[in-house]
Design a protein around this motif. Structure first.
Motif, mmCIF file in Angstrom:
data_model
loop_
_atom_site.group_PDB
_atom_site.id
_atom_site.type_symbol
_atom_site.label_atom_id
_atom_site.label_comp_id
_atom_site.label_asym_id
_atom_site.label_seq_id
_atom_site.Cartn_x
_atom_site.Cartn_y
_atom_site.Cartn_z
ATOM 1 N N VAL A 118 7.916 -1.918 4.892
ATOM 2 C CA VAL A 118 8.604 -1.745 3.621
ATOM 3 C C VAL A 118 8.746 -0.255 3.337
ATOM 4 N N ALA A 119 9.886 0.127 2.783
ATOM 5 C CA ALA A 119 10.127 1.491 2.319
ATOM 6 C C ALA A 119 10.323 1.458 0.815
ATOM 7 N N ILE A 148 1.480 -3.926 3.722
ATOM 8 C CA ILE A 148 2.515 -3.145 4.396
ATOM 9 C C ILE A 148 2.875 -1.866 3.640
ATOM 10 N N GLY A 149 2.233 -1.616 2.505
ATOM 11 C CA GLY A 149 2.515 -0.382 1.763
ATOM 12 C C GLY A 149 1.426 -0.069 0.763
ATOM 13 N N ILE A 150 1.114 1.215 0.605
ATOM 14 C CA ILE A 150 0.237 1.706 -0.456
ATOM 15 C C ILE A 150 0.896 2.949 -1.027
ATOM 16 N N THR A 170 2.101 -6.154 -0.384
ATOM 17 C CA THR A 170 1.812 -7.104 0.687
ATOM 18 C C THR A 170 3.039 -7.980 0.933
ATOM 19 N N SER A 171 3.049 -8.570 2.115
ATOM 20 C CA SER A 171 4.119 -9.497 2.472
ATOM 21 C C SER A 171 3.538 -10.893 2.621
ATOM 22 N N SER A 196 7.151 3.302 6.499
ATOM 23 C CA SER A 196 8.087 2.282 6.971
ATOM 24 C C SER A 196 8.361 2.382 8.460
ATOM 25 N N MET A 197 7.638 3.253 9.159
ATOM 26 C CA MET A 197 7.802 3.336 10.609
ATOM 27 C C MET A 197 6.470 3.769 11.228
ATOM 28 N N GLY A 198 6.279 3.450 12.495
ATOM 29 C CA GLY A 198 5.077 3.868 13.200
ATOM 30 C C GLY A 198 3.816 3.221 12.655
ATOM 31 N N TYR A 199 2.676 3.859 12.963
ATOM 32 C CA TYR A 199 1.402 3.400 12.411
ATOM 33 C C TYR A 199 1.374 3.611 10.904
ATOM 34 N N PHE A 200 0.505 2.839 10.243
ATOM 35 C CA PHE A 200 0.373 2.931 8.793
ATOM 36 C C PHE A 200 -0.807 3.838 8.453
#
Length: 564
Positions: free
Chosen positions: A141-142, A502-504, A517-518, A553-557
């Motif tokens: 997610v972006a 998927i995002g913080i 989260t998804s 939104s790309m690569g490792y988190f």
């Protein structure tokens, strides 16, 4: 007659150019309203942003109405000066109240936010729901403003299928489908879908996405890798065919610009040229630029683009710069590490100056763990915490480095086999100065938690190789986010989550972070409802932090870090 909305816009513009010297996103107050059903009684949590453009003495009023159009009644007795949240304990369960806030400057209210109404269909236990068009689980997610209204919107990539170009058995898998990119407004409105096609394999290294406003029109664009047709080999690999960097309009998904992606030429083999990354850096100290990277383990190629995909500079690790290759990470950081006001590009164990010229390199190989932050407040400037993947039988794979010079400040003397994952850098322990740094072996045989000076705090496994952390409580510590639980370091779980993280990012409400989260068929934006008697400028207005969020939104988190 004074138009205060115009005055505030001018103040924001001046503060953005004078105080920070850079183009800043236009942000609204990020008003969030969530019911709290927990004991001792029902209440409604209201949170909002403090902005960099706000004067130090700004205060706030909170208003509530039975209907979005009013009439509104002020809930607080005196303007709120010590926080950017409010707990409405007079609310009654089941009512669809609407809330709005106003800023109070020099004892006068300066306009109101758009009202936000409690919507049971979109609210859960500390989260807001964004329904998706399909019953899918998202991989990435972006967070960015696509329509220019000052609220963050969401761009997702799905399905959550990943293949790695590494050629050992069990890593690479034939793609089962094509990736889709979808955009949603902050209110859940679906905007568009883009199919990446069979030229982009289903793996994070083939399909980087970054969403950011490069041209300064207030609306973010979407940047990603693209190809043409179906160039797959009989076994399913994509080893030929044209490759492009494309820019999509954030509001419509229309392709606006297209440039050639750095070529496959010169790379050793498939596993080496299938490593692709994107990032954002303020290379001139004023405006954001797009960074395109190909390669991690050997040859590395980098191109910087401005608005409209106008090339700025190119670099590759060949000739005299060959020693800078093979030290890439699985993400990308950009930060002003030498104090000149311009961002440098941290490729991993090697660093490029803002003009694309190599700055320094460690020669330790490829790091899995790599964070840029003000880890040690006693050391001037920023530091970089590393966990290098290659075996280091004599130690030194885990270390803290002065970001300006590349000097190793301390290192772990223990031999390592394969330091893996993203590790962690976060403020977990209030009794110790600076941030704490965590890394672990891939096989789970050993873990390390260090303080800012390299003293070993614990060998406890904090949750594998890649624990997360987020600002959630009312204090300045980050809480651990492991699996489905948010907990204080060494303490019990304080919040349960559902779905894949998927995002913080600090994308709503006050300065505490949201955890995205998804869940099948929806995004969930978890946000704290714990009142805090503190206030802090929105974290997204810290340049390093915003750059870090842009590359989630790309690569490792890697969790985003602050510059101070």
């Amino acid at each position: 007659m004074v138009c205060w909305s115009t005055v505030l816009l001018l103040i924001a513009a001046l503060n953005g150019s004078v105080q920070r010297g850079v183009f800043m996103e236009k942000l609204d107050r990020g008003l969030v309203v969530l019911p709290k059903n927990s004991a001792p009684r029902y209440s409604v949590y209201v949170g909002w942003r403090l902005l960099a453009s706000d004067p130090p003495d700004v205060r706030f009023n909170v208003y509530r109405a039975e209907k979005p159009r009013g009439p509104y009644r002020r809930l607080n007795q005196a303007p709120i000066a010590d926080s950017t949240n409010f707990l409405d304990t007079t609310a009654e369960p089941g009512r669809r109240y609407s809330y709005k806030i106003s800023a109070v400057i020099q004892n006068k209210e300066r306009g109101f936010t758009k009202p936000v109404t409690i919507d049971p269909s979109r609210c859960g236990d500390s989260f807001i729901r964004i329904p998706l068009k399909e019953k899918v689980v998202c991989q990435k997610v972006a967070v960015a403003d696509l329509d220019g209204d000052g609220a963050y919107d969401y761009v997702v990539k799905y399905p959550n299928f990943n293949t790695d170009p590494y050629q050992a058995p069990g890593y690479w898998k034939r793609s089962e489908d094509t990736y889709k990119i979808e955009a949603y407004r902050s209110d859940g409105t679906f905007l568009w879908r883009y199919d990446m096609g069979w030229a982009i394999e289903e793996g994070i290294w083939y399909s980087p996405i970054v969403v950011f406003d490069l041209d300064g029109d207030g609306r973010a664009e979407v940047y990603t890798k693209a190809g043409e047709g179906d160039p797959r080999d009989p076994d399913g690999r994509v080893t030929s065919g044209p490759e492009y960097l494309i820019e999509l309009d954030g509001l419509t998904g229309k392709v606006l610009h297209r440039m050639d992606w750095p070529s496959r030429d010169g790379f050793k083999e498939y596993n080496y040229y299938c490593r692709n990354l994107l990032g954002i850096a303020y290379l001139d100290g004023k405006r954001p630029y797009l960074i395109v990277v190909r390669g991690t383990y050997g040859l590395i190629k980098v191109v910087a683009y401005g608005a409209g995909l106008q090339p700025l500079w190119r670099w590759e690790s060949t000739g005299p710069d060959e020693k800078y290759g093979g030290q890439g990470m699985h993400g990308l950081h950009a930060a002003d590490i030498d104090g000149d006001g311009c961002d440098e590009v941290i490729l991993g164990g090697s660093v490029l100056d803002h003009d694309g010229k190599p700055l320094w390199q460690l020669g330790h190989g490829h790091p899995d763990v790599c964070y840029v932050a003000d880890v040690d407040p006693s050391n001037p400037g920023l530091e970089i915490f590393y966990g290098f993947e290659p075996r280091h039988p004599k130690g030194g794979a885990i270390c803290l480095v002065d970001a300006r010079s590349g000097k190793v400040l301390w290192s772990c003397p223990d031999p390592t086999k394969h330091v893996h994952g993203q590790g962690l850098v976060a403020k977990l322990d209030a009794s110790r100065p600076g941030l704490q740094c965590y890394a672990a072996e891939q096989d789970g045989s050993k873990s390390w938690l260090f303080d800012a000076k390299g003293n070993l705090i614990s060998g406890q496994d904090l949750g594998g190789c890649s624990p997360r952390a987020a600002y959630w409580n009312e204090d300045a510590l980050r809480e651990l986010v492991i699996g489905r639980h948010i907990s204080t370091y060494g303490g019990p779980s304080i919040q349960e989550l559902e779905g894949n993280i998927i995002g913080i990012a600090d994308c709503l409400g006050d300065w505490r972070e949201e955890i995205i989260t998804s869940v099948e068929g929806e995004l969930r934006i978890y946000t704290t409802t714990i009142p805090a008697r503190t206030r802090r400028v929105c974290l997204m207005q810290d340049r390093l932090y915003r750059n870090d969020v842009a590359v989630q939104s790309m690569g490792y988190f890697y969790i985003p870090q602050l510059s101070h």
